[in-house]
Design an enzyme around this catalytic site. Structure first.
Site, PDB file in Angstrom:
ATOM      1  N   TYR A  59       0.870  -1.182   0.000  1.00 57.75           N
ATOM      2  CA  TYR A  59       0.000   0.000   0.000  1.00 57.75           C
ATOM      3  C   TYR A  59       0.902   1.226   0.000  1.00 57.75           C
ATOM      4  O   TYR A  59       1.517   1.578   1.016  1.00 57.75           O
ATOM      5  CB  TYR A  59      -0.909   0.028   1.226  1.00 57.75           C
ATOM      6  CG  TYR A  59      -2.022  -1.007   1.226  1.00 57.75           C
ATOM      7  CD1 TYR A  59      -2.372  -1.706   0.071  1.00 57.75           C
ATOM      8  CD2 TYR A  59      -2.745  -1.287   2.379  1.00 57.75           C
ATOM      9  CE1 TYR A  59      -3.388  -2.648   0.066  1.00 57.75           C
ATOM     10  CE2 TYR A  59      -3.772  -2.224   2.385  1.00 57.75           C
ATOM     11  CZ  TYR A  59      -4.083  -2.905   1.232  1.00 57.75           C
ATOM     12  OH  TYR A  59      -5.089  -3.839   1.248  1.00 57.75           O
ATOM     13  N   PHE A 213     -13.336  -3.171   0.776  1.00 60.27           N
ATOM     14  CA  PHE A 213     -14.277  -2.204   0.192  1.00 60.27           C
ATOM     15  C   PHE A 213     -15.581  -2.156   0.997  1.00 60.27           C
ATOM     16  O   PHE A 213     -16.678  -2.261   0.416  1.00 60.27           O
ATOM     17  CB  PHE A 213     -14.581  -2.538  -1.275  1.00 60.27           C
ATOM     18  CG  PHE A 213     -13.432  -2.399  -2.232  1.00 60.27           C
ATOM     19  CD1 PHE A 213     -12.346  -1.576  -1.950  1.00 60.27           C
ATOM     20  CD2 PHE A 213     -13.427  -3.079  -3.453  1.00 60.27           C
ATOM     21  CE1 PHE A 213     -11.288  -1.443  -2.845  1.00 60.27           C
ATOM     22  CE2 PHE A 213     -12.383  -2.956  -4.352  1.00 60.27           C
ATOM     23  CZ  PHE A 213     -11.311  -2.129  -4.057  1.00 60.27           C
ATOM     24  N   PRO A 214     -15.504  -2.012   2.334  1.00 60.70           N
ATOM     25  CA  PRO A 214     -16.749  -1.996   3.125  1.00 60.70           C
ATOM     26  C   PRO A 214     -17.673  -0.847   2.775  1.00 60.70           C
ATOM     27  O   PRO A 214     -18.876  -0.926   3.014  1.00 60.70           O
ATOM     28  CB  PRO A 214     -16.236  -1.867   4.576  1.00 60.70           C
ATOM     29  CG  PRO A 214     -14.875  -1.271   4.453  1.00 60.70           C
ATOM     30  CD  PRO A 214     -14.306  -1.802   3.178  1.00 60.70           C
ATOM     31  N   LEU A 215     -17.090   0.217   2.183  1.00 59.07           N
ATOM     32  CA  LEU A 215     -17.919   1.343   1.743  1.00 59.07           C
ATOM     33  C   LEU A 215     -18.010   1.360   0.222  1.00 59.07           C
ATOM     34  O   LEU A 215     -18.260   2.398  -0.385  1.00 59.07           O
ATOM     35  CB  LEU A 215     -17.329   2.671   2.266  1.00 59.07           C
ATOM     36  CG  LEU A 215     -17.310   2.805   3.787  1.00 59.07           C
ATOM     37  CD1 LEU A 215     -16.548   4.052   4.219  1.00 59.07           C
ATOM     38  CD2 LEU A 215     -18.735   2.838   4.331  1.00 59.07           C
ATOM     39  N   GLY A 216     -17.772   0.229  -0.396  1.00 57.60           N
ATOM     40  CA  GLY A 216     -17.814   0.159  -1.853  1.00 57.60           C
ATOM     41  C   GLY A 216     -16.506   0.568  -2.502  1.00 57.60           C
ATOM     42  O   GLY A 216     -16.388   0.591  -3.725  1.00 57.60           O
ATOM     43  N   GLY A 217     -15.522   0.913  -1.683  1.00 57.57           N
ATOM     44  CA  GLY A 217     -14.202   1.242  -2.221  1.00 57.57           C
ATOM     45  C   GLY A 217     -14.204   2.504  -3.071  1.00 57.57           C
ATOM     46  O   GLY A 217     -13.286   2.739  -3.838  1.00 57.57           O
TER      47      GLY A 217
END
Ligand SMILES: NC(=O)c1ccc[n+]([C@@H]2O[C@H](COP(=O)([O-])OP(=O)(O)OC[C@H]3O[C@@H](n4cnc5c(N)ncnc54)[C@H](OP(=O)(O)O)[C@@H]3O)[C@@H](O)[C@H]2O)c1
Length: 285
Positions: A59, A213-217
């Site tokens: 990352y 992607f818990p928020l949709g990434g």
């Protein structure tokens, strides 16, 4: 609902954690973000009770100047007792600076060593074997040799818990026959709920299911009328309800929302105290 989860039977963590991928850049290998803000976000996360940080040595900003593991070490080392840092290995760097999915178990030891060094620890709390590329789990690809290699490093004490990422139920069963799998990190959120067989297998076995992607990434739309209606009812924001839905979807789900913003961090961690009612859950179905 309790906001704690016992990962692997011994690591007691808050179900709202933090994803470090957005600290160096707000995409993947995109323009660098301010490292001082990244360190401030990490320190504030710990102040707010975050005790599970998800990272990877790869990352980094596109120019390589800002790296998640370095920010974590600079901001938080020596690490507070009880902080669980999860990392992942598998993808290898290509000469053009990109990442490629590999299947060679020999690459894993240097990647584990890179994480030990950049995080400044003697043993890693949780290491996921990340397989495949950006696409869905690679069907029919064996994880056995790579998982055996990680299990050997666990026996050596370099790793305490093992996980899998981007896998199907067959991969999970194959790995569990080799060594305990304590967490699975797959693509899942309020607008993408089709990983039901892996989630069910994790729930049955008490394995942490940690959606990426818990928020949709920032790619998928997790907004929409259903979530907005429930958000209004709670005086909450749409991302908060998306996270509360994840936690309500199974007792084994953990949230690792990623952000480089102090305001978003405060908002996301506060989602842990939202309790959805049966009416909310019905509206979100
Ligand atoms: N295993 C894998 O293959 C894999 C793949 C991807 C990610 N991950 C892990 O999963 C973590 C979570 O995924 P992610 O960070 O990619 O995606 P995410 O958490 O679904 O969404 C992050 C995006 O949403 C924005 N955001 C965050 N909180 C917000 C809020 N309250 N309101 C509005 N926007 C908000 C962030 O921008 P700002 O920074 O500006 O807030 C960022 O663009 C990563 O950090 C990483 O640790 C793993």
């Amino acid at each position: 609902m309790s906001n704690d989860f016992r990962l692997g039977g011994d690591l007691l963590i808050n179900r709202i954690g933090f994803g470090a991928m957005r600290l160096p850049t707000n995409s993947f290998h995109g323009p660098a973000r301010d490292p001082e803000t990244g360190r401030a976000v990490l320190r504030r996360a710990v102040e707010l009770g975050v005790d599970h940080i998800d990272t990877a040595a790869f990352y980094a900003s596109g120019d390589g100047t800002v790296r998640a593991n370095t920010l974590i070490r600079e901001a938080l080392h020596p690490y507070p007792a009880g902080l669980v840092i999860a990392t992942k290995v598998g993808p290898v760097r290509t000469p053009d600076g990109g990442l490629a999915a590999g299947t060679d178990p020999a690459v894993l030891r240097p990647l584990v060593e890179e994480n030990l060094e950049t995080l400044g620890v003697d043993s890693l709390d949780l290491v996921y074997l990340r397989i495949g590329g950006a696409e869905p789990p690679p069907n029919g690809e064996s994880v056995a040799e790579r998982f055996e290699a990680l299990a050997a490093m666990r026996e050596e004490g370099l790793i305490s818990h093992l996980g899998l990422s981007n896998v199907d139920a067959g991969h999970l069963a194959e790995a569990r026959a080799i060594a305990p799998v304590d967490a699975v990190q797959n693509h899942f959120h309020a607008a993408k709920r089709d990983d039901t067989d892996v989630l069910a297998a994790c729930q049955e076995a008490g394995i942490a299911y940690v959606p990426f992607f818990p928020l949709g990434g920032g790619l998928s739309d997790v907004t929409g009328d259903r979530i907005a209606k429930v958000a209004e009812r709670h005086g909450a924001t749409v991302p908060q309800i998306a996270l509360a839905w994840l936690l309500a979807s199974s007792p084994v789900t953990l949230a690792i929302p990623g952000t480089g913003s102090l305001a978003h961090l405060e908002e996301n961690t506060a989602a842990g105290s939202i309790v959805l009612t049966p009416e909310d859950l019905s509206d979100l179905t």
